[in-house]
Design a protein around this motif. Structure first.
Motif, short mmCIF file in Angstrom:
data_model
loop_
_atom_site.label_atom_id
_atom_site.label_comp_id
_atom_site.label_asym_id
_atom_site.label_seq_id
_atom_site.Cartn_x
_atom_site.Cartn_y
_atom_site.Cartn_z
N GLU A 79 0.95 -1.01 0.02
CA GLU A 79 -0.09 -0.03 -0.01
C GLU A 79 0.82 1.16 -0.03
O GLU A 79 2.06 1.19 0.21
N SER A 80 0.30 2.08 -0.17
CA SER A 80 0.93 3.68 -0.25
C SER A 80 1.51 3.94 1.14
O SER A 80 0.64 4.05 2.12
N GLN B 211 -0.41 -6.63 -3.85
CA GLN B 211 -1.27 -6.41 -2.83
C GLN B 211 -2.90 -6.07 -3.55
O GLN B 211 -3.90 -6.30 -3.17
N SER B 212 -2.79 -5.05 -4.76
CA SER B 212 -4.00 -4.60 -5.10
C SER B 212 -4.70 -5.91 -5.71
O SER B 212 -5.97 -6.23 -5.87
N ARG B 213 -3.97 -6.73 -6.36
CA ARG B 213 -4.58 -7.94 -6.98
C ARG B 213 -5.12 -9.12 -5.80
O ARG B 213 -5.93 -9.62 -6.05
N GLU C 58 -8.41 -7.68 -4.64
CA GLU C 58 -9.26 -8.05 -5.80
C GLU C 58 -9.73 -9.32 -5.62
O GLU C 58 -11.09 -9.76 -5.92
#
Length: 565
Positions: A110-111, A278-280, A283
């Motif tokens: 994450e950012s 992480q984004s995947r 999802e």
């Protein structure tokens, strides 16, 4: 017992009623009152028994009466994986909706900027993974001097993933006057050692044996050939009433391969492992929870703590490498009073692990047959421990397995060494005369009064070096041309004077092939006195005759000339 009898506030009881909880589980019933009393708690219970709510509910009640300052969180929850951290964050939002508590989720992938902004505003609850927690602390974006409650969740998973050194480092940053809560599904000795170091006057809670499985999960095992595993899995997916299922593999690359294979055969499947961004990952988990995909092929990253509502099946495509992992895997189903089914696909070489699993869960796993596939049996060699390390092909050489050569394990003996020398002399070819090293000349003890011992035959064989006397006040002798007879010249025949004798110089030493030629056999117990500074023998380079110093000779001649004049 009801939640109202545990000492929780009215706002928290309304949130619990909105979720649909009516009665606390055994771990919640025992842990919540102790945590509200500010006691340190060591909790061990089966997976799926509500350990997360047992510490989130009293933490909300404790933190409701204060306010956080910028970059100084008031509580810290450590989780081993990003999915577990996100799940605990969801529970806090669900249970604390009647309170005005702030929360920050610090996980990798994450950012940094978004997480730093939350910390700058001040948070009451900090939920983090060890790696990201240390990163932000070293950057100076978070201060841990105001932590009042520390929770180490899934401590056994922390141990398996190698996070214990990071946890110890983080605990060292916290104030000593804090409340520490440690929860785990299993209690290995390492976790108990951590509890003794981190917790003070702790209350230990053990609801059920950590090695047992819930009775709500029906277990079965199919023993097939390795190349038939995919066919067996597809057969079970078609014959069982699978609403949603998690399929576990041992290796990350197998997760991707199996997921693509299932999609080619018309199944809706997703892949989840540690290398997925992480984004995947977020999802995929959302798609699996809302039913967009029905099969989740994953590694052991999803075996701990994840709560998927209504998960009907768990399939072990690979037998887990650890018995505890089997308990955690099948614990993803049969949660919150629901029934579930767990199937394991085993091969003939998995007998040892299956035996360890059955010993831990104290029951046999029923076996089933797959239509159209041959059923195999466990191989007899599973009872033997697999050897580690590279083995030598020659008998008696370096790397020989001690189990196959028990003589190596028993230690060297003079009788066995003599037998090896005799057998090696019979196997070795006759040596050439040119390769034999000439025996060195003996040192005259009368010409060198410092010599205390005569060289032995063994010293002659290893380059003519002789032993020193073991007197602490005696210095290393410096051999000169006037003090003793010069050693022999370097021999011919392929031997190197600096490096010592060749390994194949005589049949006597052919049994030492592959070993250090200077290392003396330890089975010949004929050492009469120790050697100072050089191990067993005098190095060959010290046996060289000292060269005369031309400068000194020239200066001495000049001095004599000057004096005569």
């Amino acid at each position: 017992m009801q939640f109202s009898e545990l000492g929780l506030g009215s706002d928290l009881l309304r949130a619990i009623a909105d979720v649909g909880y009516t009665q606390p589980t055994p771990i919640q019933e025992q842990a919540i009152p102790l945590i509200l009393q500010k006691r340190d708690v060591l909790g061990c219970a089966q997976t799926g028994t509500g350990k997360t709510a047992s510490f989130t509910l009293p933490m909300i009640e404790i933190l409701a009466g204060g306010r956080a300052r910028a970059r100084m969180p008031r509580s810290l929850i450590m989780e081993p994986t990003r999915e577990l951290a996100a799940q605990v964050a969801e529970n806090f939002e669900l249970y604390g909706k009647q309170h005005k508590l702030t929360m920050a989720l610090l996980i990798g992938g994450e950012s940094f900027s978004d997480q730093i902004k939350k910390l700058d505003r001040g948070v009451d609850v900090l939920i983090a993974t060890p790696g990201r927690m240390i990163d932000l602390y070293e950057r100076g974006n978070v201060l841990l001097s105001d932590i009042r409650v520390l929770v180490i969740d899934e401590a056994d998973r922390m141990l398996d993933m190698g996070f214990i050194p990071d946890i110890e480092r983080i605990v060292a940053m916290l104030p000593r006057t804090r409340q520490t809560l440690l929860f785990s599904a299993t209690m290995p000795p390492e976790i108990r050692r951590l509890a003794d170091n981190f917790l003070n006057n702790q209350a230990e809670l053990s609801i059920k044996p950590s090695s047992s499985t819930t009775e709500l999960v029906t277990q079965a095992m199919a023993l097939v050939h390795r190349e038939d595993k995919r066919k067996a899995l597809r057969h079970l997916l078609r014959t069982e009433e699978v609403r949603n299922a998690m399929i576990f593999c041992n290796r990350k690359r197998d997760v991707e391969i199996l997921q693509r294979s299932l999609e080619r055969h018309g199944f809706s499947a997703g892949a989840l492992h540690g290398d997925v961004p992480q984004s995947r990952r977020v999802e995929i988990m959302e798609s699996f929870k809302n039913g967009t995909i029905t099969l989740l092929v994953c590694s052991d990253i999803a075996a701990r703590g994840l709560d998927i509502a209504g998960l009907s099946h768990v399939f072990n495509f690979d037998v887990p490498l650890s018995s505890e992992d089997y308990i955690h895997r099948i614990g993803r189903t049969g949660r919150a009073g629901r029934v579930g089914r767990a199937f394991t696909l085993a091969c003939s070489d998995d007998g040892k692990i299956i035996a360890a699993i059955t010993r831990m869960i104290q029951r046999d796993i029923p076996r089933i047959d797959i239509d159209g596939l041959e059923t195999v049996e466990f191989s007899e060699g599973d009872a033997q421990v697999r050897r580690r390390g590279r083995q030598s092909k020659r008998p008696g050489g370096v790397g020989v397995d001690k189990k196959r050569n028990p003589e190596r394990k028993a230690g060297p003996t003079s009788e066995r060494a003599s037998h090896q020398r005799a057998s090696s002399s019979e196997r070795s070819p006759p040596q050439r005369a040119s390769s034999e090293r000439p025996s060195p000349q003996r040192i005259n003890p009368e010409s060198n009064p410092l010599d205390r011992s005569m060289p032995s035959e063994h010293d002659s064989a290893f380059g003519g070096g002789h032993r020193q006397a073991a007197n602490s006040g005696e210095k290393i002798r410096r051999y000169t041309s006037e003090s003793h007879v010069a050693p022999p010249s370097p021999p011919s025949g392929g031997e190197n004077w600096n490096r010592g004798p060749s390994r194949s110089r005589s049949p006597e030493y052919s049994g030492n092939m592959g070993r250090n030629p200077y290392r003396r056999r330890r089975d010949e117990d004929d050492y009469d006195e120790p050697v100072i500074g050089f191990g067993d023998h005098m190095p060959a380079f010290l046996m060289r005759p000292a060269r005369p110093n031309r400068d000194r000779e020239t200066s001495s001649e000049k001095d004599s000339t000057t004096s005569s004049s």
